[in-house]
Design an enzyme around this catalytic site. Structure first.
Site, PDB file in Angstrom:
ATOM      1  N   ASP A 304       0.847  -1.187   0.000  1.00 38.54           N
ATOM      2  CA  ASP A 304       0.000   0.000   0.000  1.00 38.54           C
ATOM      3  C   ASP A 304       0.884   1.238   0.000  1.00 38.54           C
ATOM      4  OD1 ASP A 304      -2.590  -1.004  -0.052  1.00 38.54           O
ATOM      5  OD2 ASP A 304      -2.551  -1.453   2.083  1.00 38.54           O
ATOM      6  N   ASP A 341      -2.496  25.406  14.539  1.00 40.44           N
ATOM      7  CA  ASP A 341      -2.984  24.174  13.895  1.00 40.44           C
ATOM      8  C   ASP A 341      -2.121  22.996  14.364  1.00 40.44           C
ATOM      9  OD1 ASP A 341      -3.826  22.144  12.280  1.00 40.44           O
ATOM     10  OD2 ASP A 341      -3.579  23.229  10.381  1.00 40.44           O
ATOM     11  N   THR A 371     -12.948  22.607   9.249  1.00 40.63           N
ATOM     12  CA  THR A 371     -14.157  21.786   9.275  1.00 40.63           C
ATOM     13  C   THR A 371     -14.381  21.224   7.879  1.00 40.63           C
ATOM     14  OG1 THR A 371     -15.669  23.594   8.687  1.00 40.63           O
ATOM     15  CG2 THR A 371     -15.200  23.265  11.049  1.00 40.63           C
ATOM     16  N   ALA A 372     -15.105  20.123   7.817  1.00 41.28           N
ATOM     17  CA  ALA A 372     -15.385  19.497   6.524  1.00 41.28           C
ATOM     18  C   ALA A 372     -16.251  20.402   5.659  1.00 41.28           C
ATOM     19  CB  ALA A 372     -16.077  18.154   6.746  1.00 41.28           C
TER      20      ALA A 372
END
Length: 673
Positions: A304, A341, A371-372
């Site tokens: 992966d 952040d 936020t999304a």
């Protein structure tokens, strides 16, 4: 568990010496027919020492026969010692694991919701227990309620606690681990004595270890050689009679032991056990020795991208200002928007900003988290606002505020995307200043590791959900041979089957339920301990540290195991051939003067020749124990190169060393004769 045990630790050596004597029991020795032949010879030598006329032959010096008995006894003890030492290392690890299985109480939840304290050993599958902060989880189970951090260091060696909660891929808990904070309600999923830890202890101790197909094939070859050499020895007796040469039974016994492949016969079991031990040193649980050996035959690795080839956290790599702004202004704004952040991306932006040698002043402001919905984060100061976020969201914000979009912004964003990176747009108030280039960073040392694997003939295939362009960029940077873009879990099965249809041996990693079919399909499947139970059941290897890159380590260990067995077998057989030509001319020279031309070593006498060969035979086992335990060292190279090197070192070396060793021992024996 992750600690490395030294080969010759005093307590392990003492116990191994005791066990090596106990293993002289014929019932045990018959499991290794080659060494059983040696034991039969030892007992015959003992009988001839006590009863010289046992076979009605001319009497031979008791001291000579007794010397043969002692040397054969030491040969057996040394061979048993190598196996006992390898087993002792496994038992030491098992004992360390067993310390986590202390007697404990469990808080079982009754049907009416009340609790009762019972012994953990009385828990049955299906029982529900509550575990609170500081308490150990009594048995393997599945979280059905609660969220807590669990300390798994006693099992995995990883100090950082992991979060466990009901539902999803992180609801499995292991007996013997402890809750570091909060509480969990756990449904027990295993019966006492059948937990993950119990299975692990059994595997580490080697109680369930079976001979692998390669071991069986090699063992068959060694037994065939043993029978051939025994037949040769038996034909020597009538030949000696015909030549009027007195060939005693004691000398025949010694000659037989010298010529049969006792070196590899004594080390074979230790090599297999030590191979399993090396895997556990990397905190990897192998369900069988066969899975480790199969790793040695792997020629395709399916990996992966996220977490295996890359760190999985996008890191700031560059600040790219638009034409209407300056580099310094962009760096300051990016720094200000990220100072509060706490995400890996935010911290990397701050770190990169510091490297630009620009004065960065920190004002007090209100942090606006990501936020999304907004897809941006930043800081509100008294007189201005600074943000960073997804290009579309930032462009939309500026347009809604009536701001201007720089003409070169679109090209900058596309340029970052083409490189396989993620662009973040930075703005101050409603003015776009530029782009932050976030890069999925390749793990340290992987480029060199992939090059090493390629030289060994192992192809690497990267599977990723990224688009073709991003996948190609990362694949080129990492140095993998091929990549599969926009790959879904079910696509991995198709890749595995395609490679297997070409005759390749395939290995892969996985941790989720959707990886289970592919893990089961692959020849070697490495599951993460943090993964789902179905993934762990489908795989034949489990990494207790949940580090996917370890698949490459296991492949190298498997190759080292096969190389060690092959190298020592080559050395052992070469030894036998060399001893054949070293001893026989000295023995038959008196009866067959022509043999004098082959007596290049000029050994003192037939008796000293046999004793020298026997002593060398015993000592070489001891000298090879470190190689059997640690494995043959090798660097990345083609199979042909490695084969040629090992044939030169262990083949030619196996022919030369006996001549030197036997001659030196013969010279020492002469001093006492």
């Amino acid at each position: 568990m992750a600690e490395t045990t030294k080969i010759f630790e005093s307590h392990l050596v003492k116990q191994a010496l005791k066990d090596s004597v106990l293993k002289l029991n014929p019932v045990y020795m018959i499991k290794n027919p080659i060494m059983f032949v040696v034991e039969v010879g030892m007992l015959l030598a003992l009988g001839l020492t006590i009863y010289p006329d046992l076979f009605h032959q001319e009497s031979v010096s008791r001291l000579y026969v007794f010397s043969i008995f002692i040397i054969l006894l030491l040969t057996l003890v040394f061979a048993n010692f190598s196996e006992a030492l390898a087993e002792g290392r496994g038992k030491a690890q098992a004992n360390a694991l067993r310390q986590t299985q202390t007697e404990m109480k469990a808080r079982r939840i009754k049907q009416d919701g009340s609790y009762e304290m019972i012994d953990a050993s009385d828990l049955k599958k299906g029982d529900i227990v509550r575990v609170e902060t500081g308490e150990q989880i009594p048995n393997d189970g599945k979280v059905i309620k609660g969220l807590a951090t669990v300390d798994e260091s006693a099992i995995t060696g990883e100090s950082a606690p992991v979060i466990k909660e009901s539902g999803g891929d992180f609801d499995n808990v292991i007996g013997g681990t402890s809750v570091a904070s909060d509480w969990l309600e756990v449904e027990i999923t295993s019966e006492p004595g059948h937990s993950f830890l119990d299975k692990m202890i059994g595997l580490v101790e080697g109680a369930t270890r079976k001979k692998t197909p390669n071991e069986i094939a090699l063992f068959t070859l060694l037994m065939t050689l043993t029978i051939i050499f025994l037949v040769v020895i038996l034909t020597m007796y009538p030949l000696a009679k015909f030549l009027n040469f007195n060939l005693s039974i004691a000398m025949l016994i010694a000659l037989a032991v010298c010529l049969i492949p006792t070196t590899i016969g004594g080390l074979l079991s230790a090599i297999g056990i030590a191979g399993m031990d090396r895997v556990t040193q990397f905190n990897i649980l192998a369900k069988s020795g066969r899975s480790v050996e199969t790793c040695g035959d792997v020629n395709v690795l399916i990996l992966d991208k996220t977490g295996t080839i890359t760190y999985g956290n996008r890191m700031a790599d560059a600040f790219i200002p638009v034409k209407s702004s300056s580099f310094e202004r962009l760096v300051k704004a990016a720094y200000e928007s990220s100072i509060a952040d706490d995400t890996p991306e935010g911290r990397s932006i701050v770190k990169l900003a510091y490297k630009q040698h620009i004065d960065l002043l920190q004002e007090v402001g209100e942090y606006i988290p990501f936020t999304a919905e907004t897809r941006m984060s930043g800081v509100k100061f008294t007189t201005r606002e600074v943000y960073k976020g997804a290009p579309n969201s930032m462009v939309k914000r500026v347009k809604e505020a009536g701001g201007h979009i720089p003409v070169d912004l679109d090209a900058l964003v596309k340029g970052v995307s083409k490189k396989g990176g993620t662009p973040l747009v930075v703005l101050e108030d409603n003015e776009i200043l530029g782009v932050i280039y976030l890069k999925d960073v390749i793990k340290d040392g992987l480029v060199e590791r992939f090059r090493e694997l390629r030289e060994m003939g192992i192809e690497t295939v990267m599977c990723t959900g990224d688009n073709e362009l991003t996948a190609a960029t990362i694949a080129k940077e990492a140095g993998v041979d091929r990549f599969v873009a926009e790959c879904k879990p079910e696509d991995k099965i198709n890749v595995i089957r395609e490679e297997q249809a070409k005759g390749h041996i395939v290995a892969m990693t996985g941790d989720g339920t959707n990886d289970a079919p592919a893990l089961a399909e692959a020849n070697v499947g490495l599951a993460m301990n943090s993964g789902t139970m179905s993934a762990k059941e489908a795989a034949n290897l489990i990494d207790l540290d949940s580090n996917p890159t370890k698949l490459m380590e296991v492949v190298l260990i498997g190759k080292q195991l096969l190389m060690t067995r092959g190298s020592l077998t080559t050395f052992s057989i070469a030894n036998d051939i060399a001893k054949y030509f070293a001893i026989l001319p000295a023995m038959f020279m008196a009866a067959m003067p022509a043999m004098n031309h082959l007596n290049i070593m000029h050994l003192h006498s037939p008796e000293s020749a046999v004793l020298s060969a026997l002593i060398f035979n015993a000592l070489i086992i001891v000298l090879l124990i470190p190689i059997a335990m640690k494995g043959v060292k090798f660097k990345g190279a083609s199979t042909q190169t490695i084969l040629m090197k090992n044939m030169l070192v262990y083949g030619l070396g196996g022919m030369i060393v006996p001549f030197i060793g036997i001659k030196l021992i013969d010279l020492i024996i002469q001093l006492f004769v």
